[in-house]
Design an enzyme around this catalytic site. Structure first.
Site, PDB file in Angstrom:
ATOM      1  N   CYS A 116     -12.752  -7.064  12.434  1.00  0.00           N
ATOM      2  CA  CYS A 116     -12.970  -5.617  12.244  1.00  0.00           C
ATOM      3  C   CYS A 116     -14.443  -5.218  12.362  1.00  0.00           C
ATOM      4  CB  CYS A 116     -12.406  -5.161  10.904  1.00  0.00           C
ATOM      5  SG  CYS A 116     -10.639  -5.426  10.760  1.00  0.00           S
ATOM      6  N   HIS A 258     -15.762   1.495   8.528  1.00  0.00           N
ATOM      7  CA  HIS A 258     -14.558   0.913   9.121  1.00  0.00           C
ATOM      8  C   HIS A 258     -13.330   1.456   8.380  1.00  0.00           C
ATOM      9  CE1 HIS A 258     -11.466  -1.729  10.359  1.00  0.00           C
ATOM     10  NE2 HIS A 258     -11.494  -2.478   9.271  1.00  0.00           N
ATOM     11  N   ASN A 288      -5.604   1.005  10.241  1.00  0.00           N
ATOM     12  CA  ASN A 288      -6.749   0.132  10.486  1.00  0.00           C
ATOM     13  C   ASN A 288      -6.627  -0.407  11.912  1.00  0.00           C
ATOM     14  OD1 ASN A 288      -8.520  -2.020  10.709  1.00  0.00           O
ATOM     15  ND2 ASN A 288      -8.168  -2.769   8.636  1.00  0.00           N
TER      16      ASN A 288
HETATM   17  N1  COA Z   1       4.831  -1.798  -0.192  1.00  0.00           N
HETATM   18  C1  COA Z   1       5.098  -1.998  -1.492  1.00  0.00           C
HETATM   19  N2  COA Z   1       4.498  -2.947  -2.232  1.00  0.00           N
HETATM   20  C2  COA Z   1       3.585  -3.718  -1.619  1.00  0.00           C
HETATM   21  C3  COA Z   1       3.264  -3.564  -0.259  1.00  0.00           C
HETATM   22  C4  COA Z   1       3.924  -2.558   0.468  1.00  0.00           C
HETATM   23  N3  COA Z   1       3.688  -2.327   1.761  1.00  0.00           N
HETATM   24  N4  COA Z   1       2.316  -4.474   0.059  1.00  0.00           N
HETATM   25  C5  COA Z   1       2.057  -5.168  -1.042  1.00  0.00           C
HETATM   26  N5  COA Z   1       2.835  -4.726  -2.059  1.00  0.00           N
HETATM   27  C6  COA Z   1       2.901  -5.187  -3.430  1.00  0.00           C
HETATM   28  C7  COA Z   1       2.496  -6.634  -3.583  1.00  0.00           C
HETATM   29  O1  COA Z   1       3.584  -7.474  -3.274  1.00  0.00           O
HETATM   30  C8  COA Z   1       2.107  -6.697  -5.037  1.00  0.00           C
HETATM   31  O2  COA Z   1       3.275  -6.829  -5.806  1.00  0.00           O
HETATM   32  P1  COA Z   1       3.271  -7.778  -7.114  1.00  0.00           P
HETATM   33  O3  COA Z   1       2.214  -7.200  -8.001  1.00  0.00           O
HETATM   34  O4  COA Z   1       4.645  -7.649  -7.601  1.00  0.00           O
HETATM   35  O5  COA Z   1       2.897  -9.143  -6.592  1.00  0.00           O
HETATM   36  C9  COA Z   1       1.537  -5.297  -5.303  1.00  0.00           C
HETATM   37  O6  COA Z   1       1.958  -4.472  -4.214  1.00  0.00           O
HETATM   38  C10 COA Z   1       0.044  -5.281  -5.368  1.00  0.00           C
HETATM   39  O7  COA Z   1      -0.446  -6.071  -4.299  1.00  0.00           O
HETATM   40  P2  COA Z   1      -1.961  -6.112  -3.975  1.00  0.00           P
HETATM   41  O8  COA Z   1      -2.180  -6.850  -2.700  1.00  0.00           O
HETATM   42  O9  COA Z   1      -2.725  -6.562  -5.164  1.00  0.00           O
HETATM   43  O10 COA Z   1      -2.164  -4.543  -3.775  1.00  0.00           O
HETATM   44  P3  COA Z   1      -3.455  -3.745  -3.528  1.00  0.00           P
HETATM   45  O11 COA Z   1      -3.529  -2.608  -4.429  1.00  0.00           O
HETATM   46  O12 COA Z   1      -4.643  -4.643  -3.389  1.00  0.00           O
HETATM   47  O13 COA Z   1      -3.164  -3.135  -2.081  1.00  0.00           O
HETATM   48  C11 COA Z   1      -3.699  -3.671   0.157  1.00  0.00           C
HETATM   49  C12 COA Z   1      -2.835  -3.977  -1.017  1.00  0.00           C
HETATM   50  C13 COA Z   1      -3.413  -4.661   1.272  1.00  0.00           C
HETATM   51  C14 COA Z   1      -3.394  -2.257   0.603  1.00  0.00           C
HETATM   52  C15 COA Z   1      -5.167  -3.758  -0.279  1.00  0.00           C
HETATM   53  O14 COA Z   1      -5.403  -5.002  -0.901  1.00  0.00           O
HETATM   54  C16 COA Z   1      -6.118  -3.610   0.835  1.00  0.00           C
HETATM   55  O15 COA Z   1      -6.224  -2.550   1.426  1.00  0.00           O
HETATM   56  N6  COA Z   1      -6.885  -4.648   1.141  1.00  0.00           N
HETATM   57  C17 COA Z   1      -7.846  -4.622   2.219  1.00  0.00           C
HETATM   58  C18 COA Z   1      -7.072  -4.617   3.488  1.00  0.00           C
HETATM   59  C19 COA Z   1      -7.931  -4.335   4.648  1.00  0.00           C
HETATM   60  O16 COA Z   1      -8.328  -3.242   4.854  1.00  0.00           O
HETATM   61  N7  COA Z   1      -8.214  -5.353   5.403  1.00  0.00           N
HETATM   62  C20 COA Z   1      -8.983  -5.277   6.542  1.00  0.00           C
HETATM   63  C21 COA Z   1     -10.392  -5.240   6.143  1.00  0.00           C
HETATM   64  S1  COA Z   1     -11.277  -5.654   7.490  1.00  0.00           S
END
Ligand code: COA
Length: 337
Positions: A116, A258, A288
């Site tokens: 990214c 980003h 993204n």
């Molecule tokens: N729908 C519903 N629930 C979801 C889900 C979805 N699409 N994706 C994940 N979950 C659940 C997980 O399974 C987890 O459940 P659990 O607590 O029972 O295990 C819960 O949501 C929380 O997961 P977590 O990964 O801790 O959530 P979060 O608040 O961190 O959000 C992302 C998840 C991926 C949106 C977030 O971590 C994020 O944006 N990370 C950066 C991603 C990114 O931009 N990457 C590229 C950077 S270059």
């Protein structure tokens, strides 16, 4: 003597197929409400079967060349730098094919792999070529088809990523003219490479002789750890660069981060002390798009009339590797195509 690399053209291309949160909620155990509140994304574009990254790159490249008023025969471009995580093939690079399809002749053409952060890395490479006197005009493209590497069983990544391409033309110019790049900051931390990866398909797995599982052939991400690192590194890199170029944060007109997650963008802006209304956001429409993210955000902001000639912009990105990078640039007042 060339004093600066100057932005002189901008093009954007999104594939036509819109994939809404509702459509994904039919396929995965997720909801529009979860995706919107946790990421800010409402819809994204995915390519139709048979369309590859190079196809999107050619479209965006054409538009950037048009925006830069490059002659119809596309002479005058000295190099093409293409940032992508999703090349058309593991070998060769996608850039030479895109250069040929754009009719750029026998220019230098190569891919940059910085996930990214790829567009920022590519921009720095292109600017250095200009500053070194090697090139007078360089086409820089960020293009991705993440839909081709997403694990169809992984809801956490499938809702985040979108496909698209953005491109700019850099030219030789003066440091005091609108569009001039004032400086860069780049960094990496390979000890965290497993936070974002496609585990199989490279020499590490092939040399070990293991048979990859299906999941190992797809993109994987430790979302929560990536979230924390993204905020830390984008904020730190931005601060380093603002200090280096002598721009007080209060003089910034636009923070172009980003487009990973609205909560990441808000946190970075908050860390830096940039008001929310100066933060460029288009991830609600495109998700993204990795290496295409920053040029697509710029094109969207320009299309909405948000950017004025001379405005100070800070571009900042973070991605797998880990990699990160920032660019300080003024807006040239070009019309994106
Ligand atoms: N729908 C519903 N629930 C979801 C889900 C979805 N699409 N994706 C994940 N979950 C659940 C997980 O399974 C987890 O459940 P659990 O607590 O029972 O295990 C819960 O949501 C929380 O997961 P977590 O990964 O801790 O959530 P979060 O608040 O961190 O959000 C992302 C998840 C991926 C949106 C977030 O971590 C994020 O944006 N990370 C950066 C991603 C990114 O931009 N990457 C590229 C950077 S270059």
């Amino acid at each position: 003597m060339t004093e600066a690399a100057v932005l002189t053209g901008l093009g954007a291309y999104l594939p036509p197929r819109r994939v809404t949160n509702e459509e994904l909620a039919d396929r995965f155990d997720t909801t529009d409400e979860w995706i919107t509140t946790r990421t800010g994304i409402r819809t994204r574009r995915w390519v139709d079967p048979g369309v590859c990254t190079g196809d999107l790159a050619v479209e965006a490249g054409h538009r950037a060349l048009k925006s830069a008023n490059i002659a119809a025969d596309h002479t005058g471009i000295d190099a093409l730098v293409l940032a992508t995580t999703t090349p058309d093939h593991p070998c060769p690079g996608t850039a030479p094919d895109v250069a040929a399809r754009l009719g750029l002749g026998s220019v230098a053409a190569f891919d940059i792999s910085a996930v990214c952060s790829g567009f920022v890395y590519a921009l720095e490479t292109a600017a250095n070529s200009i500053l070194a006197g090697r090139s007078r005009k360089v086409l820089v493209i960020g293009a991705e088809t993440y839909s081709t590497i997403l694990d169809p069983t992984d809801r956490s990544t499938s809702v985040i990523f979108g496909d698209g391409a953005g491109a700019v033309v850099l030219r030789t110019g003066r440091a005091d003219e609108p569009g001039a790049i004032a400086g860069f900051d780049l960094g990496s931390d390979g000890s965290q490479r497993e936070l974002i990866s496609i585990p199989a398909g490279g020499s590490r797995q092939r040399s070990a002789g293991t048979v990859p599982t299906e999941a190992e052939q797809y993109f994987t991400m430790h979302g929560r750890k990536v979230f924390v690192s993204a905020v830390q590194h984008m904020a730190a890199s931005s601060r380093t660069l603002l200090d280096r170029v002598g721009w007080p944060v209060g003089t910034l007109n636009h923070l172009v981060g980003h487009q990973a997650n609205i909560r990441i963008l808000r946190a970075v802006a908050e860390h830096l002390g940039v008001p929310a209304e100066r933060t460029v956001v288009n991830l609600d429409q495109v998700g993204n798009t990795s290496a295409a993210s920053i040029p697509l955000a710029l094109a969207d902001a320009a299309a909405h009339g948000a950017l004025s000639p001379g405005d100070r912009l800070l571009l900042t990105a973070f991605g797998g590797g880990l990699t990160w990078g920032s660019v300080a640039i003024t807006w040239p007042g070009i019309t994106p195509a």
